[in-house]
Design a protein around this motif. Structure first.
Motif, PDB file in Angstrom:
ATOM      1  N   VAL A  12       0.779  -1.101  -0.024  1.00  0.00           N
ATOM      2  CA  VAL A  12       0.067   0.056   0.202  1.00  0.00           C
ATOM      3  C   VAL A  12       1.120   1.236   0.111  1.00  0.00           C
ATOM      4  N   THR A  13       0.765   1.825  -1.162  1.00  0.00           N
ATOM      5  CA  THR A  13       1.644   3.326  -1.255  1.00  0.00           C
ATOM      6  C   THR A  13       0.705   4.368  -0.307  1.00  0.00           C
ATOM      7  N   GLY A  14       1.391   5.276   0.106  1.00  0.00           N
ATOM      8  CA  GLY A  14       0.929   6.594   0.557  1.00  0.00           C
ATOM      9  C   GLY A  14       0.048   6.068   1.904  1.00  0.00           C
ATOM     10  N   ALA A  15       0.577   5.098   2.738  1.00  0.00           N
ATOM     11  CA  ALA A  15       0.071   4.490   3.734  1.00  0.00           C
ATOM     12  C   ALA A  15       0.009   5.241   5.233  1.00  0.00           C
ATOM     13  N   SER A  16       0.601   6.305   5.055  1.00  0.00           N
ATOM     14  CA  SER A  16       0.959   7.021   6.421  1.00  0.00           C
ATOM     15  C   SER A  16      -0.099   7.664   7.020  1.00  0.00           C
ATOM     16  N   SER A  17      -1.424   7.914   6.265  1.00  0.00           N
ATOM     17  CA  SER A  17      -2.552   8.616   6.365  1.00  0.00           C
ATOM     18  C   SER A  17      -3.629   8.374   5.666  1.00  0.00           C
ATOM     19  N   GLY A  18      -4.701   8.773   5.803  1.00  0.00           N
ATOM     20  CA  GLY A  18      -6.028   8.801   5.128  1.00  0.00           C
ATOM     21  C   GLY A  18      -6.453   7.547   4.665  1.00  0.00           C
TER      22      GLY A  18
END
Length: 254
Positions: A12-18
């Motif tokens: 999952v990319t961009g998984a640090s938020s949202g």
């Protein structure tokens, strides 16, 4: 077509938020091991701890896709770890609210690198692996913004139009190899996206519902999904109004 129960590992990319973070947590509930990517190392470490407590294996990797070598470094990491990824979720991306000339061209080049180039490179790499083993899944996160010209979101909306059309074409191409591609096009969602563009008074759909809708659509082998009735109505109405008039209406709204 493959189902989520068939998968052992997801990236999952961009998984640090949202939306990306929520994808990670809902996949963890399904006992799918995870590689989570983002730029904020502290956030990734915290999320890893929470996910690991659910009895799955978790790896994290920090990289900036708008910088040279960002995508390649993530791919190298996956290869070094010898992880056989089954599901790719391309969620990393960012936007900007304001007139086109309000930022310099380097800013937009970084947006295109992240929203389009990185997504395409990762899709190419993992789709090749999936086709070879005749099993895999890809979820690309677009936006309802990709369905129309969007003043004050001009470059962002254009990048999401690419994601939608690219994903639909791949859905048709890869299905014969037992690889399923889904394009998720959310509307306004309760994430940090609008905080980052200095619009904090925006109501949106809960991120949990957006991700749940996407995973349900994936299980049903749908090629695309727009969460929420009003978002679907918006896209349908868009197809009935000449683009010239629609763009002017949207400009006044924003």
């Amino acid at each position: 077509m493959p189902k989520l129960k068939d998968f052992s590992w997801a990236l999952v990319t961009g998984a640090s938020s949202g939306i990306g973070e929520e994808f990670a947590f809902q996949l963890a509930q399904k006992k799918i091991n995870l590689i989570i990517h983002g730029r904020n190392v502290e956030r990734l470490e915290k999320i890893k701890e929470e996910l690991s407590a659910r009895g799955i294996m978790v790896r994290y990797f920090s990289a900036d896709f708008s910088s040279k070598g960002g995508v390649e470094s993530l791919i190298d990491f996956v290869e070094r770890e010898n992880i056989d990824v089954d599901l790719l979720i391309n969620n990393a991306g960012f936007g900007h609210y304001g007139e086109f000339l309000s930022h310099d061209i380097l800013f937009y080049k970084k947006m295109i690198e992240t929203n389009i180039v990185a997504l395409t490179e990762l899709t190419y790499y993992f789709a090749s692996k999936f086709v070879e083993k005749r099993r895999g899944g890809i979820i690309n996160v677009a936006s309802v913004a990709g369905y129309l010209p969007l003043p004050r979101f001009s470059v962002y909306a254009a990048t999401k139009a690419f994601v939608y059309n690219f994903s639909m074409a791949l859905w048709a191409e890869l299905s014969k190899y037992n690889v399923h591609v889904l394009c998720l096009s959310p509307g306004t969602t309760k994430t940090r996206f609008f905080e980052r563009i200095n619009k904090t008074n925006v109501n949106g759909m809960p991120v949990e519902k957006v991700v749940r809708t996407a995973l349900e659509a994936f299980e049903k082998d749908k090629p695309s999904v727009i969460p929420g009735f009003l978002n679907k109505l918006f896209v349908f109405t868009e197809s009935l109004i000449p683009k010239k008039h629609l763009t002017k209406l949207v400009q006044k709204y924003f």
